[in-house]
Motif scaffolding. Structure first.
Motif, PDB file in Angstrom:
ATOM      1  N   VAL A 192     -21.888 -28.181 -25.392  1.00 24.24           N
ATOM      2  CA  VAL A 192     -20.685 -28.505 -26.154  1.00 24.24           C
ATOM      3  C   VAL A 192     -19.761 -29.394 -25.340  1.00 24.24           C
ATOM      4  CG1 VAL A 192     -18.629 -27.536 -27.242  1.00 24.24           C
ATOM      5  CG2 VAL A 192     -20.840 -26.423 -27.554  1.00 24.24           C
ATOM      6  N   ARG A 193     -19.596 -29.081 -24.052  1.00 23.87           N
ATOM      7  CA  ARG A 193     -18.713 -29.894 -23.206  1.00 23.87           C
ATOM      8  C   ARG A 193     -19.252 -31.315 -23.056  1.00 23.87           C
ATOM      9  NH1 ARG A 193     -18.961 -25.244 -20.191  1.00 23.87           N
ATOM     10  NH2 ARG A 193     -20.040 -26.222 -18.459  1.00 23.87           N
ATOM     11  N   ARG A 194     -20.556 -31.454 -23.026  1.00 24.76           N
ATOM     12  CA  ARG A 194     -21.132 -32.801 -22.956  1.00 24.76           C
ATOM     13  C   ARG A 194     -20.787 -33.613 -24.203  1.00 24.76           C
ATOM     14  NH1 ARG A 194     -24.590 -34.156 -18.995  1.00 24.76           N
ATOM     15  NH2 ARG A 194     -25.523 -32.522 -17.696  1.00 24.76           N
ATOM     16  N   ARG A 195     -20.788 -32.959 -25.346  1.00 23.42           N
ATOM     17  CA  ARG A 195     -20.453 -33.682 -26.582  1.00 23.42           C
ATOM     18  C   ARG A 195     -18.981 -34.075 -26.617  1.00 23.42           C
ATOM     19  NH1 ARG A 195     -24.055 -29.887 -28.878  1.00 23.42           N
ATOM     20  NH2 ARG A 195     -22.367 -28.558 -29.623  1.00 23.42           N
ATOM     21  N   GLN A 196     -18.150 -33.343 -25.902  1.00 19.50           N
ATOM     22  CA  GLN A 196     -16.729 -33.672 -25.864  1.00 19.50           C
ATOM     23  C   GLN A 196     -16.385 -34.661 -24.750  1.00 19.50           C
ATOM     24  OE1 GLN A 196     -15.041 -29.730 -25.436  1.00 19.50           O
ATOM     25  NE2 GLN A 196     -14.522 -29.657 -27.608  1.00 19.50           N
ATOM     26  N   GLN A 197     -17.367 -35.034 -23.963  1.00 22.07           N
ATOM     27  CA  GLN A 197     -17.093 -35.867 -22.798  1.00 22.07           C
ATOM     28  C   GLN A 197     -16.440 -37.207 -23.124  1.00 22.07           C
ATOM     29  OE1 GLN A 197     -16.782 -35.350 -19.795  1.00 22.07           O
ATOM     30  NE2 GLN A 197     -16.696 -37.412 -18.920  1.00 22.07           N
ATOM     31  N   PRO A 198     -16.835 -37.916 -24.191  1.00 24.84           N
ATOM     32  CA  PRO A 198     -16.158 -39.193 -24.473  1.00 24.84           C
ATOM     33  C   PRO A 198     -14.643 -39.036 -24.626  1.00 24.84           C
ATOM     34  CG  PRO A 198     -18.184 -39.057 -25.725  1.00 24.84           C
ATOM     35  CD  PRO A 198     -17.993 -37.706 -25.098  1.00 24.84           C
ATOM     36  N   ALA A 199     -14.201 -37.976 -25.317  1.00 29.03           N
ATOM     37  CA  ALA A 199     -12.758 -37.757 -25.484  1.00 29.03           C
ATOM     38  C   ALA A 199     -12.111 -37.391 -24.156  1.00 29.03           C
ATOM     39  CB  ALA A 199     -12.506 -36.659 -26.514  1.00 29.03           C
ATOM     40  N   ARG A 200     -12.789 -36.577 -23.359  1.00 29.99           N
ATOM     41  CA  ARG A 200     -12.261 -36.216 -22.054  1.00 29.99           C
ATOM     42  C   ARG A 200     -12.120 -37.451 -21.162  1.00 29.99           C
ATOM     43  NH1 ARG A 200     -12.757 -30.698 -20.665  1.00 29.99           N
ATOM     44  NH2 ARG A 200     -13.855 -29.455 -22.214  1.00 29.99           N
ATOM     45  N   ARG A 201     -13.174 -38.254 -21.125  1.00 32.12           N
ATOM     46  CA  ARG A 201     -13.152 -39.430 -20.260  1.00 32.12           C
ATOM     47  C   ARG A 201     -12.040 -40.387 -20.668  1.00 32.12           C
ATOM     48  NH1 ARG A 201     -18.156 -42.877 -17.825  1.00 32.12           N
ATOM     49  NH2 ARG A 201     -16.953 -44.646 -17.064  1.00 32.12           N
ATOM     50  N   ALA A 202     -11.885 -40.596 -21.963  1.00 31.37           N
ATOM     51  CA  ALA A 202     -10.828 -41.496 -22.429  1.00 31.37           C
ATOM     52  C   ALA A 202      -9.457 -40.998 -21.991  1.00 31.37           C
ATOM     53  CB  ALA A 202     -10.889 -41.624 -23.954  1.00 31.37           C
ATOM     54  N   MET A 203      -9.245 -39.678 -22.023  1.00 33.85           N
ATOM     55  CA  MET A 203      -7.965 -39.116 -21.605  1.00 33.85           C
ATOM     56  C   MET A 203      -7.715 -39.374 -20.121  1.00 33.85           C
ATOM     57  SD  MET A 203      -6.625 -35.143 -21.745  1.00 33.85           S
ATOM     58  CE  MET A 203      -7.907 -34.542 -20.609  1.00 33.85           C
ATOM     59  N   PHE A 263      -7.055 -33.004 -25.440  1.00 25.70           N
ATOM     60  CA  PHE A 263      -7.467 -34.282 -24.847  1.00 25.70           C
ATOM     61  C   PHE A 263      -6.556 -35.430 -25.262  1.00 25.70           C
ATOM     62  CE2 PHE A 263     -11.577 -32.005 -25.930  1.00 25.70           C
ATOM     63  CZ  PHE A 263     -11.637 -31.324 -24.729  1.00 25.70           C
ATOM     64  N   ALA A 264      -5.299 -35.109 -25.581  1.00 26.04           N
ATOM     65  CA  ALA A 264      -4.371 -36.150 -26.039  1.00 26.04           C
ATOM     66  C   ALA A 264      -3.483 -36.681 -24.921  1.00 26.04           C
ATOM     67  CB  ALA A 264      -3.494 -35.609 -27.170  1.00 26.04           C
ATOM     68  N   SER A 265      -3.569 -36.124 -23.724  1.00 23.58           N
ATOM     69  CA  SER A 265      -2.708 -36.572 -22.626  1.00 23.58           C
ATOM     70  C   SER A 265      -2.983 -38.035 -22.296  1.00 23.58           C
ATOM     71  CB  SER A 265      -2.944 -35.720 -21.376  1.00 23.58           C
ATOM     72  OG  SER A 265      -2.653 -34.364 -21.640  1.00 23.58           O
ATOM     73  N   ARG A 266      -1.900 -38.780 -22.060  1.00 21.13           N
ATOM     74  CA  ARG A 266      -2.035 -40.195 -21.745  1.00 21.13           C
ATOM     75  C   ARG A 266      -1.253 -40.607 -20.513  1.00 21.13           C
ATOM     76  NH1 ARG A 266      -5.758 -39.449 -24.197  1.00 21.13           N
ATOM     77  NH2 ARG A 266      -6.702 -40.590 -25.930  1.00 21.13           N
ATOM     78  N   ASN A 267      -0.663 -39.655 -19.818  1.00 20.75           N
ATOM     79  CA  ASN A 267      -0.006 -39.947 -18.552  1.00 20.75           C
ATOM     80  C   ASN A 267      -0.027 -38.697 -17.689  1.00 20.75           C
ATOM     81  OD1 ASN A 267       2.425 -38.320 -19.137  1.00 20.75           O
ATOM     82  ND2 ASN A 267       2.934 -39.948 -20.588  1.00 20.75           N
ATOM     83  N   GLU A 268       0.426 -38.844 -16.454  1.00 22.47           N
ATOM     84  CA  GLU A 268       0.317 -37.758 -15.478  1.00 22.47           C
ATOM     85  C   GLU A 268       1.105 -36.526 -15.897  1.00 22.47           C
ATOM     86  OE1 GLU A 268       2.119 -37.450 -11.159  1.00 22.47           O
ATOM     87  OE2 GLU A 268       0.294 -38.689 -11.123  1.00 22.47           O
ATOM     88  N   GLU A 269       2.326 -36.719 -16.404  1.00 25.00           N
ATOM     89  CA  GLU A 269       3.152 -35.579 -16.782  1.00 25.00           C
ATOM     90  C   GLU A 269       2.509 -34.786 -17.915  1.00 25.00           C
ATOM     91  OE1 GLU A 269       5.631 -34.613 -15.010  1.00 25.00           O
ATOM     92  OE2 GLU A 269       5.393 -36.359 -13.713  1.00 25.00           O
ATOM     93  N   GLN A 270       1.992 -35.487 -18.918  1.00 23.97           N
ATOM     94  CA  GLN A 270       1.327 -34.808 -20.027  1.00 23.97           C
ATOM     95  C   GLN A 270       0.087 -34.067 -19.535  1.00 23.97           C
ATOM     96  OE1 GLN A 270       0.540 -37.909 -22.878  1.00 23.97           O
ATOM     97  NE2 GLN A 270       2.680 -38.116 -23.489  1.00 23.97           N
ATOM     98  N   LEU A 271      -0.642 -34.687 -18.613  1.00 19.82           N
ATOM     99  CA  LEU A 271      -1.864 -34.074 -18.110  1.00 19.82           C
ATOM    100  C   LEU A 271      -1.558 -32.792 -17.340  1.00 19.82           C
ATOM    101  CD1 LEU A 271      -4.969 -34.669 -17.968  1.00 19.82           C
ATOM    102  CD2 LEU A 271      -4.547 -35.485 -15.652  1.00 19.82           C
ATOM    103  N   VAL A 272      -0.537 -32.826 -16.484  1.00 22.90           N
ATOM    104  CA  VAL A 272      -0.172 -31.638 -15.710  1.00 22.90           C
ATOM    105  C   VAL A 272       0.265 -30.511 -16.644  1.00 22.90           C
ATOM    106  CG1 VAL A 272       1.529 -30.705 -14.087  1.00 22.90           C
ATOM    107  CG2 VAL A 272       0.388 -32.879 -13.592  1.00 22.90           C
TER     108      VAL A 272
END
Length: 244
Positions: free
Chosen positions: A95-106, A57-66
């Motif tokens: 478990v995925r619900r608990r990780q949602q804040p990090a996912r959303r921020a990414m 969940f560390a991606s911060r731009n499109e290239e990193q996300l892809v």
């Protein structure tokens, strides 16, 4: 963790008794390592993320996300039954619900990078669609219904991600009408709206092309509430043309 994975692959309930039996240890040993059920589930998902999906969940731009999406999909394919078990398990959902804040921020950070200054509603919806695209659910759908492997599924999702960014950029780049104050010959002032979009007859810009599409179809354009619809009509027509 190996015992938990085996249980999940068999579709069995993730209970302390079942884990202890599968791991060939006493139940109190499981409790000593994982005091609560939440601890056990979180540890299992963390293990799956580390060993199969490689998502951080560390991606911060499109290239990193892809790039991260491609790595994740390859991990999903490496142990598809386990990922599918986690995907359709209430434990995995928790478990995925608990990780949602990090996912959303990414996903929000990636939209901010691709479309700086996007209006809040556009930013939120685009980030939500990014999460739909880059997800185990999308991988599972493409695998189960389109017979795609990890590479083919990743190619399809990358197309969606890049199309989303381009579409949002075009939408937010449209210059809104501005109001200027002008002095009349009688000394008074009046408001004049300057619409910087080109006339539809010139077939330039999404509005002009959208109007032409509607007129060719014999459908009168709606004003002014139909402005967004014109963009959608043109973009949909463009996608259909490229697809054919």
């Amino acid at each position: 963790m190996a015992a938990c994975v085996a249980l999940m692959q068999r579709g069995a309930d993730l209970t302390y008794v079942a884990v202890a039996v599968a791991a060939e240890v006493q139940e109190r040993t499981v409790y000593r390592h994982f005091p609560t059920k939440q601890d056990l589930e979180a540890a299992l998902w963390d293990w799956i993320v580390q060993h199969l999906t490689h998502a951080d969940f560390a991606s911060r731009n499109e290239e990193q996300l892809v790039a991260a999406m491609r790595e994740s999909f390859a991990g999903f394919d490496a142990d598809a039954p386990l990922i599918q078990a986690m995907l359709h398990s209430p434990h995995g959902l928790a478990v995925r619900r608990r990780q949602q804040p990090a996912r959303r921020a990414m996903f929000e950070a990636c939209i901010d990078s691709a479309v700086p200054g996007a209006p809040p509603p556009v930013r939120e919806r685009a980030a939500a669609v990014l999460q739909v695209l880059y997800s185990a659910a999308s991988w599972d759908l493409l695998r189960s219904f389109w017979d795609m492997d990890a590479t083919e599924a990743a190619d399809a999702i990358e197309l969606g991600i890049r199309s989303l960014s381009a579409g949002c950029a075009r939408t937010t780049a449209v210059t809104p009408p501005t109001t200027a104050r002008h002095h009349s010959a009688t000394g008074g002032t009046h408001d004049t709206q300057h619409n910087h979009r080109p006339p539809c007859g010139q077939d330039r810009g999404w509005r002009g092309r959208g109007l032409l599409v509607l007129r060719r179809q014999g459908r009168p354009p709606a004003r002014p509430a139909g402005e967004a619809s014109l963009a959608i009509v043109y973009q949909a027509r463009s996608v259909a043309s490229h697809a054919s």
